[in-house]
Design a protein around this motif. Structure first.
Motif, PDB file in Angstrom:
ATOM      1  N   PRO A   5       0.904  -0.893   0.148  1.00  0.00           N
ATOM      2  CA  PRO A   5       0.119   0.075   0.091  1.00  0.00           C
ATOM      3  C   PRO A   5       0.677   1.595  -0.293  1.00  0.00           C
ATOM      4  O   PRO A   5       1.758   2.111   0.785  1.00  0.00           O
ATOM      5  CB  PRO A   5      -0.929   0.202   0.914  1.00  0.00           C
ATOM      6  N   GLU A   6       0.313   1.723  -0.758  1.00  0.00           N
ATOM      7  CA  GLU A   6       0.952   3.447  -0.143  1.00  0.00           C
ATOM      8  C   GLU A   6       0.670   4.789  -0.140  1.00  0.00           C
ATOM      9  O   GLU A   6       0.870   5.928   0.608  1.00  0.00           O
ATOM     10  CB  GLU A   6       1.181   4.483  -2.409  1.00  0.00           C
ATOM     11  N   ASP A   7      -0.392   4.095   0.952  1.00  0.00           N
ATOM     12  CA  ASP A   7      -1.298   5.463   1.837  1.00  0.00           C
ATOM     13  C   ASP A   7      -1.058   4.716   3.498  1.00  0.00           C
ATOM     14  O   ASP A   7      -1.606   5.632   4.534  1.00  0.00           O
ATOM     15  CB  ASP A   7      -2.571   5.370   1.587  1.00  0.00           C
ATOM     16  N   GLY A   8       0.345   4.074   3.794  1.00  0.00           N
ATOM     17  CA  GLY A   8       0.629   3.844   5.011  1.00  0.00           C
ATOM     18  C   GLY A   8      -0.649   3.534   5.871  1.00  0.00           C
ATOM     19  O   GLY A   8       0.102   2.428   7.260  1.00  0.00           O
ATOM     20  N   SER A   9      -1.374   2.098   5.091  1.00  0.00           N
ATOM     21  CA  SER A   9      -2.009   1.304   5.898  1.00  0.00           C
ATOM     22  C   SER A   9      -1.527  -0.249   6.101  1.00  0.00           C
ATOM     23  O   SER A   9       0.065  -0.213   5.252  1.00  0.00           O
ATOM     24  CB  SER A   9      -2.981   1.210   5.126  1.00  0.00           C
ATOM     25  N   ALA A  10      -1.764  -0.771   6.767  1.00  0.00           N
ATOM     26  CA  ALA A  10      -1.061  -2.168   7.260  1.00  0.00           C
ATOM     27  C   ALA A  10      -1.568  -2.762   6.003  1.00  0.00           C
ATOM     28  O   ALA A  10      -2.360  -2.946   5.241  1.00  0.00           O
ATOM     29  CB  ALA A  10      -1.989  -2.907   8.641  1.00  0.00           C
ATOM     30  N   TRP A  11      -0.303  -4.130   5.315  1.00  0.00           N
ATOM     31  CA  TRP A  11      -0.641  -4.847   4.608  1.00  0.00           C
ATOM     32  C   TRP A  11      -0.349  -6.302   4.821  1.00  0.00           C
ATOM     33  O   TRP A  11       0.198  -6.545   6.158  1.00  0.00           O
ATOM     34  CB  TRP A  11       0.889  -4.953   3.744  1.00  0.00           C
ATOM     35  N   LEU A  12      -2.066  -6.746   5.234  1.00  0.00           N
ATOM     36  CA  LEU A  12      -2.848  -7.856   5.160  1.00  0.00           C
ATOM     37  C   LEU A  12      -2.460  -8.593   4.374  1.00  0.00           C
ATOM     38  O   LEU A  12      -1.150  -9.688   3.771  1.00  0.00           O
ATOM     39  CB  LEU A  12      -3.666  -7.869   5.858  1.00  0.00           C
TER      40      LEU A  12
END
Length: 248
Positions: free
Chosen positions: A191-198
Protein backbone atom coordinates in the motif's frame (compact mmCIF):
# COMPACT_ATOMS: atom_id res chain seq x y z
CA UNK A 1 -18.53 6.27 35.21
CA UNK A 2 -17.49 2.63 35.25
CA UNK A 3 -15.59 1.08 32.35
CA UNK A 4 -16.25 -2.57 31.47
CA UNK A 5 -13.28 -4.50 30.11
CA UNK A 6 -13.83 -7.88 28.44
CA UNK A 7 -10.79 -10.17 28.41
CA UNK A 8 -10.45 -13.95 28.09
CA UNK A 9 -14.07 -14.52 29.05
CA UNK A 10 -13.88 -12.54 32.30
CA UNK A 11 -15.17 -9.06 33.01
CA UNK A 12 -13.16 -6.53 34.95
CA UNK A 13 -15.20 -3.59 36.19
CA UNK A 14 -13.12 -0.57 37.09
CA UNK A 15 -13.86 3.00 38.01
CA UNK A 16 -11.04 5.00 36.48
CA UNK A 17 -10.75 7.26 39.53
CA UNK A 18 -10.26 4.18 41.72
CA UNK A 19 -8.18 1.94 39.47
CA UNK A 20 -5.02 3.42 37.97
CA UNK A 21 -4.46 2.31 34.37
CA UNK A 22 -1.04 3.49 33.11
CA UNK A 23 -1.07 4.94 29.62
CA UNK A 24 1.89 5.45 27.28
CA UNK A 25 3.28 8.93 26.77
CA UNK A 26 2.51 9.76 23.15
CA UNK A 27 4.37 11.88 20.58
CA UNK A 28 2.34 13.52 17.79
CA UNK A 29 3.84 12.89 14.36
CA UNK A 30 2.94 15.03 11.35
CA UNK A 31 2.09 13.23 8.14
CA UNK A 32 4.19 13.29 5.01
CA UNK A 33 5.57 11.35 2.06
CA UNK A 34 8.82 9.37 2.21
CA UNK A 35 10.84 6.67 0.50
CA UNK A 36 10.28 3.45 2.43
CA UNK A 37 12.98 0.77 2.39
CA UNK A 38 16.30 0.55 0.59
CA UNK A 39 17.94 -1.78 -1.92
CA UNK A 40 18.65 -4.36 0.78
CA UNK A 41 14.91 -4.84 1.28
CA UNK A 42 14.36 -5.51 -2.43
CA UNK A 43 12.31 -2.44 -3.34
CA UNK A 44 11.91 1.22 -2.48
CA UNK A 45 8.32 2.41 -2.18
CA UNK A 46 7.00 5.96 -1.94
CA UNK A 47 4.45 6.07 0.88
CA UNK A 48 2.25 8.88 2.17
CA UNK A 49 1.55 8.82 5.90
CA UNK A 50 -1.36 10.45 7.71
CA UNK A 51 -0.69 12.20 11.04
CA UNK A 52 -0.66 9.86 14.04
CA UNK A 53 0.69 9.62 17.58
CA UNK A 54 3.25 7.04 18.72
CA UNK A 55 4.43 5.91 22.13
CA UNK A 56 7.53 7.76 23.24
CA UNK A 57 8.83 4.48 24.65
CA UNK A 58 8.34 0.78 24.14
CA UNK A 59 5.61 -0.64 26.40
CA UNK A 60 7.24 -1.45 29.73
CA UNK A 61 6.85 -4.25 32.25
CA UNK A 62 5.47 -1.64 34.63
CA UNK A 63 2.59 -0.95 32.23
CA UNK A 64 2.04 -4.54 31.13
CA UNK A 65 2.17 -5.97 34.67
CA UNK A 66 -0.72 -3.70 35.65
CA UNK A 67 -2.70 -5.21 32.79
CA UNK A 68 -1.82 -8.69 34.04
CA UNK A 69 -2.94 -7.75 37.55
CA UNK A 70 -6.30 -6.42 36.36
CA UNK A 71 -7.11 -9.16 33.85
CA UNK A 72 -5.42 -12.30 35.08
CA UNK A 73 -3.66 -12.78 31.75
CA UNK A 74 -0.31 -14.53 31.37
CA UNK A 75 2.57 -12.86 33.21
CA UNK A 76 5.57 -12.63 30.87
CA UNK A 77 8.98 -13.78 32.09
CA UNK A 78 11.65 -11.07 32.39
CA UNK A 79 14.54 -13.51 31.79
CA UNK A 80 16.06 -12.41 35.08
CA UNK A 81 16.94 -8.95 33.80
CA UNK A 82 14.34 -7.06 35.84
CA UNK A 83 10.95 -5.49 35.23
CA UNK A 84 9.82 -1.93 35.97
CA UNK A 85 10.86 0.43 33.18
CA UNK A 86 12.48 -2.25 31.02
CA UNK A 87 10.56 -3.02 27.82
CA UNK A 88 8.17 -5.92 28.22
CA UNK A 89 9.45 -9.10 26.52
CA UNK A 90 8.10 -12.60 25.98
CA UNK A 91 4.87 -11.22 24.55
CA UNK A 92 3.48 -12.53 21.28
CA UNK A 93 1.83 -10.47 18.54
CA UNK A 94 -1.49 -11.79 19.83
CA UNK A 95 -0.57 -10.63 23.36
CA UNK A 96 0.28 -7.15 22.05
CA UNK A 97 -3.02 -6.94 20.20
CA UNK A 98 -4.94 -8.04 23.30
CA UNK A 99 -3.16 -5.43 25.43
CA UNK A 100 -3.96 -2.65 22.93
CA UNK A 101 -7.62 -3.71 22.87
CA UNK A 102 -7.82 -3.81 26.67
CA UNK A 103 -6.12 -0.43 27.09
CA UNK A 104 -8.48 1.10 24.54
CA UNK A 105 -11.53 -0.22 26.40
CA UNK A 106 -10.17 0.75 29.80
CA UNK A 107 -9.37 4.34 28.83
CA UNK A 108 -11.79 5.17 26.03
CA UNK A 109 -8.81 6.06 23.83
CA UNK A 110 -8.08 3.90 20.80
CA UNK A 111 -4.64 2.29 20.85
CA UNK A 112 -3.26 -0.08 18.23
CA UNK A 113 -0.03 -1.47 16.81
CA UNK A 114 1.69 0.72 14.20
CA UNK A 115 1.71 -0.27 10.58
CA UNK A 116 5.09 -1.14 9.10
CA UNK A 117 5.10 2.11 7.09
CA UNK A 118 4.20 4.22 10.12
CA UNK A 119 6.94 2.55 12.13
CA UNK A 120 9.66 3.23 9.56
CA UNK A 121 8.47 6.79 8.96
CA UNK A 122 8.67 7.46 12.71
CA UNK A 123 12.04 5.72 13.09
CA UNK A 124 13.41 7.94 10.31
CA UNK A 125 12.37 11.05 12.26
CA UNK A 126 9.45 11.73 9.93
CA UNK A 127 10.84 10.17 6.75
CA UNK A 128 14.36 11.63 6.91
CA UNK A 129 17.21 9.77 5.22
CA UNK A 130 18.56 8.26 8.43
CA UNK A 131 20.34 4.92 8.49
CA UNK A 132 19.41 4.25 12.12
CA UNK A 133 16.86 5.96 14.32
CA UNK A 134 18.62 9.22 15.19
CA UNK A 135 21.90 8.91 13.29
CA UNK A 136 23.56 7.76 10.08
CA UNK A 137 27.00 7.52 11.71
CA UNK A 138 27.71 4.07 13.15
CA UNK A 139 30.28 5.61 15.48
CA UNK A 140 27.43 7.40 17.24
CA UNK A 141 25.01 4.47 17.33
CA UNK A 142 25.87 3.55 20.92
CA UNK A 143 24.41 6.90 21.96
CA UNK A 144 21.03 5.98 20.45
CA UNK A 145 20.64 2.23 20.74
CA UNK A 146 21.04 -0.78 23.04
CA UNK A 147 22.70 -3.48 20.91
CA UNK A 148 25.49 -6.08 20.61
CA UNK A 149 25.01 -7.18 24.22
CA UNK A 150 25.49 -10.63 25.74
CA UNK A 151 22.45 -12.47 27.08
CA UNK A 152 23.41 -11.85 30.71
CA UNK A 153 22.94 -8.12 30.04
CA UNK A 154 19.84 -8.12 27.83
CA UNK A 155 17.60 -5.06 27.73
CA UNK A 156 17.97 -1.64 29.34
CA UNK A 157 15.27 0.55 30.83
CA UNK A 158 13.50 2.56 28.15
CA UNK A 159 14.78 6.06 27.51
CA UNK A 160 18.37 5.50 28.67
CA UNK A 161 19.75 6.42 25.23
CA UNK A 162 19.22 9.55 23.13
CA UNK A 163 15.93 9.92 21.20
CA UNK A 164 15.62 10.38 17.45
CA UNK A 165 14.53 13.66 15.89
CA UNK A 166 10.89 13.14 16.87
CA UNK A 167 11.67 12.45 20.53
CA UNK A 168 11.11 8.68 20.22
CA UNK A 169 13.42 6.41 22.21
CA UNK A 170 14.80 2.95 21.36
CA UNK A 171 13.42 2.80 17.83
CA UNK A 172 16.72 1.09 17.01
CA UNK A 173 17.74 -1.62 19.45
CA UNK A 174 16.62 -2.71 22.92
CA UNK A 175 13.80 -4.95 21.61
CA UNK A 176 12.34 -5.78 18.22
CA UNK A 177 8.85 -4.29 17.96
CA UNK A 178 5.75 -6.02 16.63
CA UNK A 179 3.82 -4.12 13.95
CA UNK A 180 0.43 -4.84 12.41
CA UNK A 181 1.53 -6.12 9.01
CA UNK A 182 1.63 -9.69 7.74
CA UNK A 183 4.93 -10.82 6.25
CA UNK A 184 5.73 -10.20 2.57
CA UNK A 185 9.17 -10.86 1.12
CA UNK A 186 9.44 -7.32 -0.27
CA UNK A 187 7.46 -4.13 -0.86
CA UNK A 188 6.36 -4.84 -4.44
CA UNK A 189 2.62 -4.09 -4.43
CA UNK A 190 2.57 -2.70 -0.88
CA UNK A 191 0.00 0.00 0.00
CA UNK A 192 1.08 3.56 -0.73
CA UNK A 193 -1.17 5.13 1.92
CA UNK A 194 0.67 3.88 5.00
CA UNK A 195 -1.97 1.28 5.88
CA UNK A 196 -1.13 -2.22 7.07
CA UNK A 197 -0.44 -4.83 4.37
CA UNK A 198 -2.30 -7.96 5.34
CA UNK A 199 -3.39 -11.00 3.27
CA UNK A 200 -3.34 -9.33 -0.15
CA UNK A 201 -0.33 -9.90 -2.36
CA UNK A 202 0.45 -13.25 -0.79
CA UNK A 203 0.85 -12.04 2.77
CA UNK A 204 1.57 -14.66 5.41
CA UNK A 205 -0.51 -13.58 8.41
CA UNK A 206 0.79 -16.40 10.56
CA UNK A 207 4.05 -14.46 10.44
CA UNK A 208 4.01 -10.85 11.62
CA UNK A 209 6.62 -8.18 10.94
CA UNK A 210 9.05 -7.00 13.61
CA UNK A 211 11.16 -3.88 13.27
CA UNK A 212 14.12 -2.13 14.89
CA UNK A 213 16.53 -4.83 16.00
CA UNK A 214 17.25 -5.64 19.62
CA UNK A 215 19.78 -5.85 22.45
CA UNK A 216 21.63 -8.86 21.00
CA UNK A 217 21.88 -7.83 17.35
CA UNK A 218 24.57 -6.09 15.31
CA UNK A 219 24.07 -2.64 13.71
CA UNK A 220 23.00 -3.97 10.29
CA UNK A 221 19.81 -5.37 11.86
CA UNK A 222 19.08 -2.09 13.65
CA UNK A 223 18.71 -0.06 10.45
CA UNK A 224 15.47 1.92 10.18
CA UNK A 225 14.66 0.02 6.98
CA UNK A 226 15.58 -3.46 8.24
CA UNK A 227 12.75 -6.00 8.43
CA UNK A 228 12.18 -9.29 10.19
CA UNK A 229 9.32 -11.57 11.11
CA UNK A 230 8.23 -14.01 13.80
CA UNK A 231 5.28 -16.38 14.10
CA UNK A 232 2.39 -14.40 15.61
CA UNK A 233 2.27 -16.69 18.64
CA UNK A 234 5.99 -16.54 19.43
CA UNK A 235 7.09 -15.16 22.78
CA UNK A 236 10.78 -14.28 22.81
CA UNK A 237 13.23 -12.37 24.99
CA UNK A 238 14.18 -9.99 22.19
CA UNK A 239 10.68 -8.86 21.10
CA UNK A 240 8.29 -6.28 22.55
CA UNK A 241 6.10 -3.52 21.11
CA UNK A 242 4.94 0.08 21.26
CA UNK A 243 1.54 1.56 20.52
CA UNK A 244 0.13 4.28 18.29
CA UNK A 245 -3.09 6.30 18.08
CA UNK A 246 -4.93 7.75 15.12
CA UNK A 247 -5.33 11.51 15.01
CA UNK A 248 -8.81 12.62 13.82
Amino acid sequence: EGVMVQYAGSIVRARLHLVQVPQPEMITIAGGTFQRGDKTEGAIREVTIKPFAMGKYEVTFEEYDRYVELTGSKRPDDHGWGRGRRPVINVSWDDAKAYAKWLSQATGRHYRLPTESEWEYAARSGGQDEFWAGTSDERNLQDYAVFDRLIDKGTESVGTKQPNGLGLYDMSGNVWEWVEDCWHDNYAGAPEDGSAWLESGGGDCGARVVRGGSWGYSPVYLRASSRGWHPAGLRGNAVGFRLVQDIP
